[in-house]
Design a protein around this motif. Structure first.
Motif, PDB file in Angstrom:
ATOM      1  N   ILE A 325      89.780   8.903  25.803  1.00 42.06           N
ATOM      2  CA  ILE A 325      88.456   7.851  25.673  1.00 42.06           C
ATOM      3  C   ILE A 325      89.564   6.963  26.527  1.00 42.06           C
ATOM      4  O   ILE A 325      88.372   5.964  27.154  1.00 42.06           O
ATOM      5  CB  ILE A 325      87.684   7.609  24.652  1.00 42.06           C
ATOM      6  CG1 ILE A 325      88.292   6.748  23.192  1.00 42.06           C
ATOM      7  CG2 ILE A 325      87.373   8.563  23.467  1.00 42.06           C
ATOM      8  CD1 ILE A 325      88.110   5.735  22.470  1.00 42.06           C
ATOM      9  N   ARG A 326      90.725   7.052  27.261  1.00 44.61           N
ATOM     10  CA  ARG A 326      91.394   5.897  28.178  1.00 44.61           C
ATOM     11  C   ARG A 326      91.584   4.818  28.187  1.00 44.61           C
ATOM     12  O   ARG A 326      90.644   4.076  28.646  1.00 44.61           O
ATOM     13  CB  ARG A 326      90.007   6.623  29.357  1.00 44.61           C
ATOM     14  CG  ARG A 326      89.521   8.002  30.413  1.00 44.61           C
ATOM     15  CD  ARG A 326      90.358   8.360  30.577  1.00 44.61           C
ATOM     16  NE  ARG A 326      90.433   9.725  30.905  1.00 44.61           N
ATOM     17  CZ  ARG A 326      90.585  10.624  30.537  1.00 44.61           C
ATOM     18  NH1 ARG A 326      91.305  10.704  29.885  1.00 44.61           N
ATOM     19  NH2 ARG A 326      90.049  12.300  31.322  1.00 44.61           N
ATOM     20  N   CYS A 327      91.512   4.026  26.652  1.00 44.79           N
ATOM     21  CA  CYS A 327      91.677   3.035  26.069  1.00 44.79           C
ATOM     22  C   CYS A 327      92.832   2.236  25.911  1.00 44.79           C
ATOM     23  O   CYS A 327      92.774   1.115  26.639  1.00 44.79           O
ATOM     24  CB  CYS A 327      91.541   2.859  24.503  1.00 44.79           C
ATOM     25  SG  CYS A 327      92.848   3.840  23.906  1.00 44.79           S
ATOM     26  N   SER A 328      93.800   3.744  26.486  1.00 45.40           N
ATOM     27  CA  SER A 328      95.387   2.872  27.703  1.00 45.40           C
ATOM     28  C   SER A 328      95.456   1.992  26.395  1.00 45.40           C
ATOM     29  O   SER A 328      97.105   1.502  26.695  1.00 45.40           O
ATOM     30  CB  SER A 328      94.835   1.559  28.456  1.00 45.40           C
ATOM     31  OG  SER A 328      94.708   0.433  28.458  1.00 45.40           O
ATOM     32  N   ALA A 329      95.883   2.585  24.985  1.00 43.67           N
ATOM     33  CA  ALA A 329      96.039   1.853  23.786  1.00 43.67           C
ATOM     34  C   ALA A 329      97.945   1.914  24.077  1.00 43.67           C
ATOM     35  O   ALA A 329      99.080   1.984  23.805  1.00 43.67           O
ATOM     36  CB  ALA A 329      95.593   2.050  22.155  1.00 43.67           C
ATOM     37  N   ALA A 383      98.903   4.878  17.504  1.00 43.86           N
ATOM     38  CA  ALA A 383      98.024   4.222  18.268  1.00 43.86           C
ATOM     39  C   ALA A 383      96.299   4.681  18.896  1.00 43.86           C
ATOM     40  O   ALA A 383      95.356   3.766  18.800  1.00 43.86           O
ATOM     41  CB  ALA A 383      98.777   3.302  19.631  1.00 43.86           C
ATOM     42  N   CYS A 384      96.489   5.928  19.158  1.00 49.06           N
ATOM     43  CA  CYS A 384      95.631   6.613  19.065  1.00 49.06           C
ATOM     44  C   CYS A 384      94.295   6.471  19.148  1.00 49.06           C
ATOM     45  O   CYS A 384      94.410   6.828  17.819  1.00 49.06           O
ATOM     46  CB  CYS A 384      95.848   8.207  19.805  1.00 49.06           C
ATOM     47  SG  CYS A 384      94.493   8.683  20.785  1.00 49.06           S
ATOM     48  N   PRO A 385      93.393   5.806  19.429  1.00 47.97           N
ATOM     49  CA  PRO A 385      92.053   5.761  18.503  1.00 47.97           C
ATOM     50  C   PRO A 385      91.468   7.007  17.665  1.00 47.97           C
ATOM     51  O   PRO A 385      90.645   7.302  17.110  1.00 47.97           O
ATOM     52  CB  PRO A 385      91.133   4.940  19.239  1.00 47.97           C
ATOM     53  CG  PRO A 385      91.631   5.053  20.743  1.00 47.97           C
ATOM     54  CD  PRO A 385      93.014   5.400  20.682  1.00 47.97           C
ATOM     55  N   VAL A 386      91.834   8.254  18.741  1.00 43.63           N
ATOM     56  CA  VAL A 386      91.250   9.762  18.757  1.00 43.63           C
ATOM     57  C   VAL A 386      92.481  10.689  18.146  1.00 43.63           C
ATOM     58  O   VAL A 386      92.384  12.180  17.668  1.00 43.63           O
ATOM     59  CB  VAL A 386      90.712  10.529  19.565  1.00 43.63           C
ATOM     60  CG1 VAL A 386      89.194   9.189  19.931  1.00 43.63           C
ATOM     61  CG2 VAL A 386      91.033  10.368  20.640  1.00 43.63           C
ATOM     62  N   LYS A 387      93.833  10.232  17.990  1.00 40.79           N
ATOM     63  CA  LYS A 387      94.635  10.982  17.075  1.00 40.79           C
ATOM     64  C   LYS A 387      95.101  12.327  17.883  1.00 40.79           C
ATOM     65  O   LYS A 387      95.148  12.827  17.361  1.00 40.79           O
ATOM     66  CB  LYS A 387      93.960  10.989  15.516  1.00 40.79           C
ATOM     67  CG  LYS A 387      93.965  10.475  14.795  1.00 40.79           C
ATOM     68  CD  LYS A 387      94.156  10.386  12.852  1.00 40.79           C
ATOM     69  CE  LYS A 387      94.464  10.502  12.226  1.00 40.79           C
ATOM     70  NZ  LYS A 387      93.986  11.189  11.119  1.00 40.79           N
ATOM     71  N   ILE A 388      95.432  11.684  19.571  1.00 44.66           N
ATOM     72  CA  ILE A 388      95.939  12.686  20.198  1.00 44.66           C
ATOM     73  C   ILE A 388      97.422  12.736  19.569  1.00 44.66           C
ATOM     74  O   ILE A 388      97.900  11.869  19.402  1.00 44.66           O
ATOM     75  CB  ILE A 388      95.600  12.632  21.630  1.00 44.66           C
ATOM     76  CG1 ILE A 388      93.939  12.316  21.678  1.00 44.66           C
ATOM     77  CG2 ILE A 388      96.739  13.849  22.229  1.00 44.66           C
ATOM     78  CD1 ILE A 388      93.944  12.108  23.513  1.00 44.66           C
ATOM     79  N   ASP A 389      98.154  13.522  19.327  1.00 45.00           N
ATOM     80  CA  ASP A 389      99.395  13.809  18.654  1.00 45.00           C
ATOM     81  C   ASP A 389      99.921  14.157  20.427  1.00 45.00           C
ATOM     82  O   ASP A 389     100.557  14.879  20.818  1.00 45.00           O
ATOM     83  CB  ASP A 389      99.260  15.131  17.936  1.00 45.00           C
ATOM     84  CG  ASP A 389     100.719  14.432  17.082  1.00 45.00           C
ATOM     85  OD1 ASP A 389     102.073  13.999  18.049  1.00 45.00           O
ATOM     86  OD2 ASP A 389     100.928  16.324  16.354  1.00 45.00           O
ATOM     87  N   ILE A 390     100.132  13.204  20.749  1.00 41.06           N
ATOM     88  CA  ILE A 390     101.116  13.232  21.607  1.00 41.06           C
ATOM     89  C   ILE A 390     102.220  13.597  22.052  1.00 41.06           C
ATOM     90  O   ILE A 390     102.846  14.405  23.090  1.00 41.06           O
ATOM     91  CB  ILE A 390     100.929  11.637  22.929  1.00 41.06           C
ATOM     92  CG1 ILE A 390      99.566  11.282  23.233  1.00 41.06           C
ATOM     93  CG2 ILE A 390     101.689  11.840  23.879  1.00 41.06           C
ATOM     94  CD1 ILE A 390      99.075   9.945  23.850  1.00 41.06           C
ATOM     95  N   PRO A 391     103.038  13.566  21.234  1.00 39.85           N
ATOM     96  CA  PRO A 391     104.579  14.137  20.856  1.00 39.85           C
ATOM     97  C   PRO A 391     104.459  15.353  20.428  1.00 39.85           C
ATOM     98  O   PRO A 391     105.373  16.220  21.686  1.00 39.85           O
ATOM     99  CB  PRO A 391     104.571  13.162  20.160  1.00 39.85           C
ATOM    100  CG  PRO A 391     104.285  11.849  19.956  1.00 39.85           C
ATOM    101  CD  PRO A 391     103.036  12.012  20.347  1.00 39.85           C
TER     102      PRO A 391
HETATM  103  S1  SF4 Z   1      95.279   5.798  23.118  1.00 36.34           S
HETATM  104 FE1  SF4 Z   1      95.144   8.065  23.142  1.00 36.34          FE
HETATM  105  S2  SF4 Z   1      92.180   7.774  23.495  1.00 36.34           S
HETATM  106 FE2  SF4 Z   1      93.998   5.912  24.342  1.00 36.34          FE
HETATM  107  S3  SF4 Z   1      94.236   6.455  26.618  1.00 36.34           S
HETATM  108 FE3  SF4 Z   1      96.049   6.883  25.397  1.00 36.34          FE
HETATM  109  S4  SF4 Z   1      95.202   9.343  24.897  1.00 36.34           S
HETATM  110 FE4  SF4 Z   1      93.214   8.386  25.689  1.00 36.34          FE
END
Ligand code: SF4
Lengths: 491, 216
Positions: A325-329, A383-391
């Motif tokens: 959601i492009r929050c940048s957290a 940190a991700c509010p939508v729980k994307i497992d970036i790693p």
């Molecule tokens: S923290 Fe999650 S939702 Fe926010 S910018 Fe990063 S990937 Fe997107």
């Protein structure tokens, strides 16, 4: 700007991340600005997120809503199209950047106008809309203060939320004084570098645009399938100006921005501001459904953009990046981003999300260094509010990069060799022990006063921009064995 | 093939792992979050007033009988004289004094020449300190609360929802909605918060609450 594989994603992948990062790391001012920005926003975010004792439940719901949407994206897109059309809007579909740019250009042309006002939008940055419009003789005015700074400086955004964070107030003052006059109302004489004065200069400069513009272009934070409602979240009011004053509104949004129901917004409108600016709510959120007689634009166009998103959707691990959601957290908690800033990523999507989204949008072969632009520390996932497992996505994309490189040539790449060697050593406790002891002895031999400067050979890329702490005299494993066995001996 | 068909086709092809008979509702969406971050019996009006003030907006409280005086006091404190008014704003609430009232319809350049505007609201949200406008009764169209530099907004206690979920449930998504949390603000220059860039730089909120008469 290069455009590998004709993907139409604005992508400045040259220099590759390691080289760009090395330059960024030399910029001590940039590092100081970034550190202050990321730590300030990080602390605010933690404070307001911890006010909600159901933060985890909200994240879980958000992730589930995004998962439902992704698995039935065709259904929701068609539903969105129906609702928007029923409410008086017009929906356009754009396969790639070129098509989206063409659609917007034709819509602007049809109004007879040669100027548009714009709200900050990542989708239009991704497709290079402003540059395309300029080529077609149409001027696009960015109206978000930071985007105005970036545009006047012919610069690029360095952060999703605060795109001009790399600039100081004095630089901004000088820029306003030198450039505003070329675009419209000049900066007042004797402008100082006081932020309130600078904001006031921007207000005056842009007001004449808002009051006369006939066409506006926006992005969208969300679009609701069941009602056709489009949502823009902002702080300055420039969004409200663009959404309501000009008679024609063109909104460009990635197809992943659809959410199923109006009710779903109750989740995202709690998560987004708190994760993004660290506020309980951002100053302005606007929602509109088609057109309203006598209020706001008489014509509303919604452009649905694919541009690599369906390829991303096809990767069952990588598709979760579309939930963003492009929050940048994730940027503000990332130790790599905090030191390099957004420019080093060569993409409009910087930081951890950029490292997983950009390679998928442009093709991993064209952004092979980005999945490695991370320490895999996991802070972004937390940190991700939508729980994307970036790693998880990073590791997955790294494997794809390695596979791709292996398929392309017989001789294995340095990454493949290193990974293979690492796998062998990490897989064998005996070898790991030997390696650690060797490193400890060798490391201490190289170190001066406990720091190691430049490392030789392939490790140079790592040591160029940082000192490596000398390895401890004994490894954790050695220490553990010694202390555990002593303790166990005591029993 | 149109781009519409092409994109939808690519979406379907990309979702080859999704069973053909799966429907959206088969993907569970747990909703174990709270409806509101307040406790039953909490004083929502006080919470709302505190949270609005947190955004550097100014909050006044009064009961119905003190409302006209409260409007006069707020406008006097700001030194605003020429005011835009929604077409259907109740005349009975207007104070007499040095003010000129300009009712809709107003062209945007006219709005730009005025000092401020006085409106009612559609809802308030206590936990987030948000005022919601839906262009309904006494609120005017969106430009009215955007272009003049000062916005005085009147919210009745019974309009205040505890939190975002309840507020969204009350609102009609077919109307254009504006959620306002404090005055326009930016933090784009070295993260210094500056009130007011393009929207109104000053936001005053009067809460009309029969149980808390605090006359100005
Ligand atoms: S923290 Fe999650 S939702 Fe926010 S910018 Fe990063 S990937 Fe997107």
């Amino acid at each position: 700007m290069s455009d590998p594989a004709g993907r139409g994603v604005v992508w400045l992948g040259s220099p590759a991340f390691p080289d760009a990062a090395r330059d960024a790391l030399k910029d001590t001012q940039l590092r100081a600005n970034l550190k202050r920005a990321t730590s300030t926003i990080r602390d605010k975010r933690l404070a307001v997120a911890s006010e909600l004792d159901d933060w985890e439940e909200l994240r879980t719901s958000a992730a589930a809503i995004k998962k439902r949407t992704a698995r039935h994206l065709d259904h929701y897109l068609v539903q969105l199209e129906e609702s928007v059309t029923a409410a008086g809007g017009t929906v356009h579909w754009a396969s790639d950047a070129a098509e989206a740019n063409r659609i917007v250009t034709e819509l602007v042309r049809a109004t007879g106008e040669r100027e548009v006002v714009k709200i900050k939008s990542m989708a239009t940055q991704e497709i290079g809309l402003n540059e395309h419009l300029a080529d077609e003789g149409i001027t696009a005015y960015e109206t978000d203060l930071a985007e105005l700074i970036v545009q006047l400086g012919e610069d690029r955004p360095s952060h999703i939320l605060v795109p001009a964070i790399h600039k100081n107030r004095t630089e901004i003052r000088d820029l306003f004084a030198a450039e505003m006059g070329h675009w419209g109302r000049p900066a007042p004489d004797g402008l100082t570098d006081d932020p309130a004065e600078l904001a006031d200069a921007a207000r005056r400069h842009l007001r004449e645009k808002f009051l006369t513009a006939k066409v506006a272009v926006s992005g969208a934070n969300f679009a609701v399938a069941d009602t056709g409602t489009v949502v823009v979240v902002e702080s300055e009011g420039n969004g409200r100006m663009c959404l309501t004053l000009p008679p024609t509104l063109i909104t460009v949004m990635g197809i992943e921005k659809v959410v199923p129901t109006w009710t779903d917004l109750e989740v995202f409108l709690q998560l987004l501001p708190r994760s993004s600016t660290g506020e309980r709510m951002n100053p302005y959120t606007s929602t509109w459904t088609g057109t309203t007689d006598g209020d706001g634009p008489a014509a509303f166009h919604l452009v649905l953009l694919d541009n690599g998103r369906t390829d991303t959707l096809a990767d069952t691990v990588g598709r979760q990046a579309l939930a963003c959601i492009r929050c940048s957290a994730c940027l503000n908690v990332c130790p790599v981003f905090e030191r390099t800033g957004g420019h080093a990523y060569g993409s409009v999507y910087p930081g951890p999300i950029g490292a997983v989204l950009t390679p998928q949008l442009v093709g991993v072969e064209n952004a092979a260094s980005l999945p490695f632009a991370s320490t895999l520390c996991g802070a972004c996932y937390d940190a991700c509010p939508v729980k994307i497992d970036i790693p998880e996505v990073l590791a997955h994309l790294r494997a794809r990069v390695v596979e791709q490189a292996r398929a392309e040539r017989r001789t294995p790449t340095a990454e493949a060799l290193a990974m293979k060697a690492a796998a062998t050593v990490l897989g064998s406790p005996a070898l790991l022990g030997v390696a650690q002891r060797t490193a400890a002895i060798g490391g201490r031999a190289l170190a001066r006063r406990g720091r190691i400067g430049r490392l030789p050979g392939p490790l140079r890329g790592w040591s160029d921009s940082r000192d490596t702490p000398a390895p401890p005299a004994e490894s954790f494993r050695t220490w553990w064995r010694k202390n555990r066995s002593q303790k166990e001996g005591e029993r | 093939m149109s781009s519409r068909e092409a994109i939808l086709g690519r979406v379907r092809a990309a979702l080859a792992d999704v069973p053909v008979d799966e429907i959206p509702e088969d993907v569970p969406v747990p909703r174990n979050y709270r409806r509101a971050h307040t406790a039953p019996g909490d004083d929502l009006v006080t919470l709302f007033a505190e949270r609005v003030a947190d955004y550097r907006a100014t909050v006044h409280r009064t009961d119905e009988t003190g409302l006209t005086d409260a409007i006069a006091a707020a406008l006097t404190a700001r030194g605003v004289r020429r005011l835009a008014l929604p077409r259907d704003f109740p005349s009975a609430l207007l104070p007499s004094g040095p003010w000129t009232w300009h009712r809709e319809p107003l062209e945007v350049p006219d709005l730009d020449a005025l000092d401020g505007t006085v409106t009612l609201a559609a809802a308030g949200i206590a936990v987030t300190g948000t005022v919601v406008l839906d262009t309904g009764a006494g609120q005017g169209r969106r430009a009215l609360t955007l272009v003049p530099d000062h916005h005085l907004c009147i919210v009745y206690a019974e309009q205040i929802a505890a939190d975002v979920p309840d507020a969204l449930g009350l609102l009609d998504p077919t109307r254009p909605l504006t959620f306002v949390s404090g005055p326009s603000a930016t933090s784009d220059i070295e993260l210094d918060r500056v009130e007011g860039v393009h929207g109104p730089r000053t936001l005053d909120v009067i809460v009309v609450d029969p149980t808390h008469p605090e006359h100005p």
